[in-house]
Write an enzyme that holds these catalytic residues in place. Structure first.
Site, PDB file in Angstrom:
ATOM      1  N   ASP A 386       0.757  -1.098   0.008  1.00  9.73           N
ATOM      2  CA  ASP A 386       0.124  -0.100   0.093  1.00  9.73           C
ATOM      3  C   ASP A 386       0.847   1.228   0.090  1.00  9.73           C
ATOM      4  OD1 ASP A 386      -2.156  -1.658   0.376  1.00  9.73           O
ATOM      5  OD2 ASP A 386      -2.327  -1.370   2.352  1.00  9.73           O
TER       6      ASP A 386
HETATM    7  P1  NAP Z   1       0.962  -3.981   2.980  1.00  9.30           P
HETATM    8  O1  NAP Z   1       0.329  -2.986   2.116  1.00  9.30           O
HETATM    9  O2  NAP Z   1      -0.023  -4.467   4.202  1.00  9.30           O
HETATM   10  O3  NAP Z   1       1.770  -5.065   2.237  1.00  9.30           O
HETATM   11  C1  NAP Z   1       2.371  -6.008   2.659  1.00  9.30           C
HETATM   12  C2  NAP Z   1       2.756  -6.922   1.464  1.00  9.30           C
HETATM   13  O4  NAP Z   1       3.857  -7.908   2.138  1.00  9.30           O
HETATM   14  C3  NAP Z   1       1.730  -7.848   0.961  1.00  9.30           C
HETATM   15  O5  NAP Z   1       1.301  -7.596  -0.079  1.00  9.30           O
HETATM   16  C4  NAP Z   1       2.074  -9.061   1.188  1.00  9.30           C
HETATM   17  O6  NAP Z   1       2.154  -9.773  -0.228  1.00  9.30           O
HETATM   18  C5  NAP Z   1       3.779  -9.144   1.359  1.00  9.30           C
HETATM   19  N1  NAP Z   1       4.129  -9.985   2.234  1.00  9.30           N
HETATM   20  C6  NAP Z   1       3.516 -10.665   3.366  1.00  9.30           C
HETATM   21  N2  NAP Z   1       4.390 -11.417   3.904  1.00  9.30           N
HETATM   22  C7  NAP Z   1       5.593 -11.740   3.217  1.00  9.30           C
HETATM   23  C8  NAP Z   1       6.614 -12.446   3.272  1.00  9.30           C
HETATM   24  N3  NAP Z   1       6.992 -13.324   4.145  1.00  9.30           N
HETATM   25  N4  NAP Z   1       7.810 -12.431   2.328  1.00  9.30           N
HETATM   26  C9  NAP Z   1       7.555 -11.452   1.369  1.00  9.30           C
HETATM   27  N5  NAP Z   1       6.351 -10.592   1.170  1.00  9.30           N
HETATM   28  C10 NAP Z   1       5.380 -10.810   2.045  1.00  9.30           C
HETATM   29  O7  NAP Z   1       2.175  -3.349   3.810  1.00  9.30           O
HETATM   30  P2  NAP Z   1       2.722  -1.668   3.625  1.00  9.30           P
HETATM   31  O8  NAP Z   1       3.202  -1.376   2.448  1.00  9.30           O
HETATM   32  O9  NAP Z   1       3.834  -1.888   4.766  1.00  9.30           O
HETATM   33  O10 NAP Z   1       1.466  -0.962   4.205  1.00  9.30           O
HETATM   34  C11 NAP Z   1       1.080  -1.023   5.595  1.00  9.30           C
HETATM   35  C12 NAP Z   1      -0.507  -0.610   5.538  1.00  9.30           C
HETATM   36  O11 NAP Z   1      -0.798  -1.042   6.945  1.00  9.30           O
HETATM   37  C13 NAP Z   1      -1.024   0.547   4.941  1.00  9.30           C
HETATM   38  O12 NAP Z   1      -2.105   0.163   4.389  1.00  9.30           O
HETATM   39  C14 NAP Z   1      -1.358   1.213   6.262  1.00  9.30           C
HETATM   40  O13 NAP Z   1      -2.261   2.127   6.261  1.00  9.30           O
HETATM   41  C15 NAP Z   1      -1.851   0.102   7.418  1.00  9.30           C
HETATM   42  N6  NAP Z   1      -1.513   0.609   8.668  1.00  9.30           N
HETATM   43  C16 NAP Z   1      -0.354   0.776   9.400  1.00  9.30           C
HETATM   44  C17 NAP Z   1      -0.062   1.177  10.577  1.00  9.30           C
HETATM   45  C18 NAP Z   1       1.317   1.442  11.113  1.00  9.30           C
HETATM   46  O14 NAP Z   1       1.041   2.187  12.145  1.00  9.30           O
HETATM   47  N7  NAP Z   1       2.250   1.042  10.577  1.00  9.30           N
HETATM   48  C19 NAP Z   1      -1.442   1.373  11.012  1.00  9.30           C
HETATM   49  C20 NAP Z   1      -2.650   1.175  10.644  1.00  9.30           C
HETATM   50  C21 NAP Z   1      -2.745   0.744   9.230  1.00  9.30           C
HETATM   51  P3  NAP Z   1       2.057 -11.388  -0.382  1.00  9.30           P
HETATM   52  O15 NAP Z   1       0.805 -11.921   0.485  1.00  9.30           O
HETATM   53  O16 NAP Z   1       1.802 -11.586  -1.929  1.00  9.30           O
HETATM   54  O17 NAP Z   1       3.658 -12.142  -0.116  1.00  9.30           O
END
Ligand code: NAP
Length: 464
Positions: A386
């Site tokens: 994301d």
């Molecule tokens: P993300 O959008 O959740 O994407 C993570 C990606 O990692 C997934 O598409 C997944 O694809 C891949 N993945 C999972 N396990 C894996 C593994 N073992 N090896 C390789 N790839 C792996 O993560 P992000 O880009 O870090 O974004 C964070 C999201 O969380 C945002 O939408 C944000 O708004 C939300 N959020 C974060 C917080 C915070 O405080 N950090 C708070 C609230 C909401 P596959 O399954 O294809 O591997």
């Protein structure tokens, strides 16, 4: 008398250490000192409290044993489960406040400390905030752990019912201040606050839980402030105020990083409908091997690594470090682009990269690195989705529209490591993966990066 002075001196020391702790925690290079100061502050507060005359030390020892038995296993959860672990800590904090408030009220009724209007008001505030934090945090932890449904549960008139319930609790509290002997009102307040905590959380989707947990942290802090007034304990007032305000500030930072408003988080039911991708569109992504990735990286002059939740799941931070070492050794400029909400909690990526002992000055905040990305040769996306999704910039229909992102798509080339084409947290497709200059390398991040390191270090034996 002397012990009273010692107690107050310990409280003063504790309050000072808490403030310094927060100050130091705000930068990675001083964060360890911040943790040590927080622990020392808590120790000073406990010692100061134990100096109070007439305490039931047996009860305190028993409570410490119970707390240790619960707390030690809780401290061992993996980093990816820290948000729900934090929610449980807030639940315990809220429960403690509500229980202390209840005990103090009944002690007051039976001739203990007089139930003055001020005391009764503080007691009611403590019980309302403590009660709703307790059940609200349990619900939040349950949603994050997926033991209760993560999708928002909504029904007609929900906000009116919730606010109505809170209004009845507050009105009962006001009446109780005028008539503290009406213990039935106290019970009404207690029950309503417990019910309100559950109802407050059920319409909020799992996606917004980390923000809500931060808000509950703030409520737990405010209940501690009220408890401090009830018990006339200054360190509780100071620590609770610090907790309350820092929780609120963190929630605001998170909302800003996701381009959401508070009301949208609390009443928006985000995460309800997130169908991935338009049906019928046949798009193909270009995929390659770790060898292809190593070739691209080796021939780059500058590389920016974007870590995301997948790096945390795979525990790939040490492999990332090895990539950093291999490339730096070749004179390639390597930086990390840190998105404020990458992963599942604020600072998630910083903590993991610090564990791998990467230099702090290689970690660059999103706003500071974005203008360098068009001149960057290769962006290496490790399990991020994301936070690098260009739809946030242009697709008004996207649930993440308006969220600031790391402009990985603007670099000359991009390598994305993940296991499949599955979406990330927001449940939406990512056009970055289909771009002409993006190479997908499928697999667990730790395994893929390990293979890339082998290629770079010549350990692969030429098997491609
Ligand atoms: P993300 O959008 O959740 O994407 C993570 C990606 O990692 C997934 O598409 C997944 O694809 C891949 N993945 C999972 N396990 C894996 C593994 N073992 N090896 C390789 N790839 C792996 O993560 P992000 O880009 O870090 O974004 C964070 C999201 O969380 C945002 O939408 C944000 O708004 C939300 N959020 C974060 C917080 C915070 O405080 N950090 C708070 C609230 C909401 P596959 O399954 O294809 O591997």
């Amino acid at each position: 008398m002397i012990t009273e002075h010692l107690t107050q001196a310990s409280y003063l020391l504790a309050a000072t250490l808490f403030i310094l702790s927060l100050r130091w925690l705000s930068h990675p290079s001083t964060a360890r000192r911040g943790v040590a100061a927080g622990v020392a502050g808590m120790a000073a507060a406990i010692v100061g409290t134990l100096l109070h005359p007439g305490l039931g030390y047996g009860w305190i020892a028993a409570a410490m044993v119970v707390g240790t038995v619960i707390g030690v296993p809780l401290s061992m959860v993996p980093l990816t489960a820290v948000p729900q672990r934090t929610a449980l800590s807030h639940a315990f904090g809220g429960l403690a406040a509500a229980l202390v408030g209840t005990a103090e009220y009944y002690l007051g009724l039976s001739g203990g400390n007089e139930l003055t209007p001020f005391r009764t008001g503080a007691l009611a505030a403590e019980v309302i905030l403590g009660g709703l934090t307790f059940t609200g945090s349990l619900m939040a932890a349950g949603k994050l752990q997926e033991i209760v449904p993560t999708r928002p549960i909504t029904y007609r008139g929900q906000n009116v019912i919730n606010l109505g319930l809170l209004a009845v609790a507050v009105a009962s509290a006001v009446y109780l201040v005028m008539h503290p002997e009406l213990s039935v009102l106290f019970l009404v307040i207690l029950v309503l606050s417990l019910v309100f905590g559950v109802l407050l959380i059920i319409p909020i989707g799992g996606a917004d839980m980390p923000t809500v947990i931060s808000l509950l942290n703030s409520y737990a802090g405010l209940s501690a402030v009220a408890m401090g007034f009830v018990l006339d304990n200054k360190v509780l007032i100071v620590a609770g105020a610090l907790d309350g305000s820092s929780g609120l500030i963190l929630s605001i930072i998170m909302c800003k990083a996701m381009n959401r408003s508070f009301t949208n988080v609390l009443f928006g039911a985000f995460g309800q409908v997130q169908a991935a991708g338009a049906a019928g569109e046949a798009k193909t992504a270009k995929s390659g091997t770790p060898r292809d990735a190593a070739d691209l990286l080796e021939n780059a002059g500058s590389v920016v690594i974007v870590p995301g939740y997948g790096m945390a799941v795979a525990q790939a931070q040490h492999r990332v470090r090895e990539i950093y070492d291999q490339l730096s050794k070749r004179g390639i400029d390597v930086k990390f682009a840190i998105h404020p909400v990458a992963g599942r909690m604020p600072g998630h990526m910083n903590v993991l990269l610090a564990e791998a002992e990467l230099p702090y000055d290689a970690l660059v905040e999103m706003d500071d690195i974005n203008h360098d990305l068009p001149q960057t040769d290769v962006v290496l996306v490790v399990g991020a989705n994301d936070v690098v999704n260009p739809a946030a910039r242009h697709d008004k229909a996207s649930p993440i529209y308006g969220m600031p992102i790391i402009d990985a798509d603007k670099a000359k080339a991009c390598i994305a490591i993940k296991r499949s084409m599955n979406p990330g947290f927001a449940g939406i497709e990512n056009e970055l993966y289909y771009a002409d200059n993006t190479l997908m390398v499928f697999g667990d991040a730790k395994g893929v990066l390990g293979d890339v390191v082998k290629e770079l270090s010549g350990e692969s034996g030429g098997i491609h």
